[in-house]
Design a protein around this motif. Structure first.
Motif, PDB file in Angstrom:
ATOM      1  N   ALA A   8      32.283-127.832  39.080  1.00 38.81           N
ATOM      2  CA  ALA A   8      32.993-126.561  38.973  1.00 38.81           C
ATOM      3  C   ALA A   8      32.027-125.435  38.593  1.00 38.81           C
ATOM      4  O   ALA A   8      32.090-124.326  39.136  1.00 38.81           O
ATOM      5  CB  ALA A   8      34.121-126.670  37.955  1.00 38.81           C
ATOM      6  N   ARG A   9      31.126-125.740  37.635  1.00 41.02           N
ATOM      7  CA  ARG A   9      30.137-124.723  37.254  1.00 41.02           C
ATOM      8  C   ARG A   9      29.246-124.367  38.432  1.00 41.02           C
ATOM      9  O   ARG A   9      28.923-123.205  38.662  1.00 41.02           O
ATOM     10  CB  ARG A   9      29.298-125.241  36.098  1.00 41.02           C
ATOM     11  N   ALA A  10      28.809-125.395  39.173  1.00 41.64           N
ATOM     12  CA  ALA A  10      27.929-125.147  40.316  1.00 41.64           C
ATOM     13  C   ALA A  10      28.627-124.301  41.368  1.00 41.64           C
ATOM     14  O   ALA A  10      28.053-123.359  41.920  1.00 41.64           O
ATOM     15  CB  ALA A  10      27.467-126.473  40.915  1.00 41.64           C
ATOM     16  N   VAL A  11      29.887-124.643  41.623  1.00 40.43           N
ATOM     17  CA  VAL A  11      30.644-123.879  42.618  1.00 40.43           C
ATOM     18  C   VAL A  11      30.829-122.433  42.150  1.00 40.43           C
ATOM     19  O   VAL A  11      30.657-121.486  42.924  1.00 40.43           O
ATOM     20  CB  VAL A  11      32.002-124.552  42.896  1.00 40.43           C
ATOM     21  N   ALA A  12      31.186-122.283  40.867  1.00 36.97           N
ATOM     22  CA  ALA A  12      31.373-120.933  40.342  1.00 36.97           C
ATOM     23  C   ALA A  12      30.076-120.129  40.412  1.00 36.97           C
ATOM     24  O   ALA A  12      30.085-118.935  40.759  1.00 36.97           O
ATOM     25  CB  ALA A  12      31.873-121.012  38.900  1.00 36.97           C
ATOM     26  N   VAL A  14      27.559-120.555  42.549  1.00 35.41           N
ATOM     27  CA  VAL A  14      27.286-120.219  43.951  1.00 35.41           C
ATOM     28  C   VAL A  14      28.168-119.070  44.408  1.00 35.41           C
ATOM     29  O   VAL A  14      27.709-118.132  45.086  1.00 35.41           O
ATOM     30  CB  VAL A  14      27.489-121.462  44.846  1.00 35.41           C
ATOM     31  N   VAL A  15      29.442-119.118  44.035  1.00 30.41           N
ATOM     32  CA  VAL A  15      30.377-118.063  44.433  1.00 30.41           C
ATOM     33  C   VAL A  15      29.958-116.711  43.836  1.00 30.41           C
ATOM     34  O   VAL A  15      29.963-115.676  44.509  1.00 30.41           O
ATOM     35  CB  VAL A  15      31.810-118.430  44.023  1.00 30.41           C
ATOM     36  N   LEU A  16      29.597-116.727  42.540  1.00 26.54           N
ATOM     37  CA  LEU A  16      29.198-115.479  41.889  1.00 26.54           C
ATOM     38  C   LEU A  16      27.915-114.917  42.509  1.00 26.54           C
ATOM     39  O   LEU A  16      27.797-113.706  42.731  1.00 26.54           O
ATOM     40  CB  LEU A  16      29.009-115.720  40.391  1.00 26.54           C
ATOM     41  N   VAL A  17      26.943-115.807  42.780  1.00 27.32           N
ATOM     42  CA  VAL A  17      25.695-115.338  43.397  1.00 27.32           C
ATOM     43  C   VAL A  17      25.964-114.771  44.781  1.00 27.32           C
ATOM     44  O   VAL A  17      25.454-113.702  45.154  1.00 27.32           O
ATOM     45  CB  VAL A  17      24.664-116.490  43.460  1.00 27.32           C
ATOM     46  N   ALA A  18      26.791-115.475  45.564  1.00 28.18           N
ATOM     47  CA  ALA A  18      27.122-114.989  46.903  1.00 28.18           C
ATOM     48  C   ALA A  18      27.837-113.646  46.838  1.00 28.18           C
ATOM     49  O   ALA A  18      27.558-112.729  47.629  1.00 28.18           O
ATOM     50  CB  ALA A  18      27.976-116.020  47.640  1.00 28.18           C
ATOM     51  N   ALA A  19      28.769-113.519  45.878  1.00 26.16           N
ATOM     52  CA  ALA A  19      29.489-112.251  45.730  1.00 26.16           C
ATOM     53  C   ALA A  19      28.540-111.131  45.325  1.00 26.16           C
ATOM     54  O   ALA A  19      28.642-109.996  45.823  1.00 26.16           O
ATOM     55  CB  ALA A  19      30.603-112.412  44.690  1.00 26.16           C
ATOM     56  N   ALA A  20      27.594-111.448  44.431  1.00 29.47           N
ATOM     57  CA  ALA A  20      26.636-110.429  44.018  1.00 29.47           C
ATOM     58  C   ALA A  20      25.730-109.994  45.181  1.00 29.47           C
ATOM     59  O   ALA A  20      25.446-108.800  45.361  1.00 29.47           O
ATOM     60  CB  ALA A  20      25.784-110.953  42.862  1.00 29.47           C
TER      61      ALA A  20
END
Length: 362
Positions: A8-12, A14-20
């Motif tokens: 879950a941390r890894a997914v979160a 990745v999602v945050l980095v992609a969004a940034a």
């Protein structure tokens, strides 16, 4: 449970980095005009830095040196415009009024008469002669529209000049501040990259200017020998075309060749001009360019072609003009990265002291 939490941390993450990243790209798209102005100003600053530094070393205040270079460039553009535009307008008017005479002179040439009987060239030229005055009016209207467009972009031009002014005035202090924020080893690498980029851009701009002046001189001497009128504005026009990589000299040569065909002895004049053009191109490509550019701009021809095509697709003629120094700058960064990753394969540098960028003066 731990595996689930880690996932879950890894997914979160990745999602945050992609969004940034997406947010940064979108923001860059919104301010793309400002980014373009800053990049153009940085390129311009590096290009004219040698002239500013030369004045600065002679005890001219740096702000005054920058303004003097600005005035010199503006005066040069204005002077070249005075040399080109009035004679060209007069020449078109003279050509339109005397084109019938030129056509008859061509008709008296046996070689031309042979093709004229088959393709009716003289008749078509006489028809075009009657339309030249109206086309001159259309050209004047186009020139007026271009002038209005230039003035409409005055704010952008002023912004570029102001940004360039401060980059030249305070560039060294700004870069030294950035260098102090990183370890000394990395700062040394950044100084080396900055020096390579500065050498590539300033070397290319200076070299291209010198080569274009030589091309204009060769054109002027050739046209004077052939007795072609308006030799000076035609030579300056060819010099401008020669600034454009790959195709500029060819396009300029075709335009000058058309004038030579009408104003000089046909076909001797055209043959002489084509021979001079081909010979000069060989001398320029194999002798002048390697000598003038030196080691500052050494790029594989395939990279040059691809860079020019990309630059032209993005920014038109301006993109084609700055494509080669931009490719040289990217090459400097890639070369440094390769040396960093493969130190055992990197060629030894002449001297270990970091090179200072030409634009880094203050």
């Amino acid at each position: 449970m731990d595996h689930t939490q880690v996932s879950a941390r890894a997914v979160a993450k990745v999602v945050l980095v992609a969004a940034a990243v997406l947010a940064a790209l979108y923001f860059s798209y919104l301010i793309r005009t400002v980014i373009g102005l800053v990049l153009i100003a940085a390129f311009f600053a590096v290009a004219i830095a040698p002239a500013v530094n030369w004045l600065d070393k002679r005890k001219v205040p740096r702000w005054a040196a920058i303004l003097l270079v600005y005035l010199g460039i503006a005066g040069g553009i204005f002077g070249i415009g005075l040399l080109i535009v009035p004679p060209l307008v007069t020449g078109v008017e003279t050509l339109s009024s005397n084109l019938d005479t030129y056509a008859e002179d061509l008709r008296n040439n046996p070689t031309f008469a042979k093709y004229d009987d088959e393709y009716h060239i003289t008749e078509k030229l006489q028809e075009q002669a009657k339309e030249l005055p109206s086309k001159l009016g259309d050209a004047a209207g186009t020139l007026r529209d271009v002038t209005v467009g230039v003035f409409s972009r005055f704010v952008q031009l002023f912004s570029i000049l102001v940004i360039t002014f401060f980059l030249l005035k305070d560039g060294r202090r700004l870069l030294e501040f950035l260098y102090r924020q990183v370890p000394e080893t990395r700062a040394r690498r950044f100084r080396k990259i900055a020096g390579d980029i500065s050498d590539a851009i300033s070397g290319y701009v200076f070299g291209n200017f010198v080569i274009s002046v030589l091309a204009g001189l060769v054109t002027y001497v050739t046209l004077r020998i052939l007795g072609v009128p308006f030799a000076l504005p035609l030579a300056i026009l060819f010099g401008f075309f020669d600034l454009i990589p790959l195709v500029g000299a060819t396009l300029g040569g075709i335009l000058v060749g058309i004038v030579v065909a009408f104003a000089a002895d046909f076909p001797i004049g055209v043959i002489v001009w084509v021979a001079v053009l081909i010979l000069y191109q060989q001398v320029e490509n194999n002798l002048i360019q390697p000598f003038v550019y030196g080691k500052a701009v050494q790029i594989h021809p395939l990279v040059v072609i691809v860079a020019i095509l990309i630059g032209a697709a993005l920014l038109g003629v301006l993109g084609a003009l700055i494509a080669i120094p931009a490719a040289a700058a990217i090459q400097a960064v890639v070369r440094d990265y390769w040396r960093y990753k493969h130190p055992e394969q990197a060629p030894p540098d002449a001297g270990d002291s970091p090179a200072e960028a030409t634009a880094e003066a203050g």
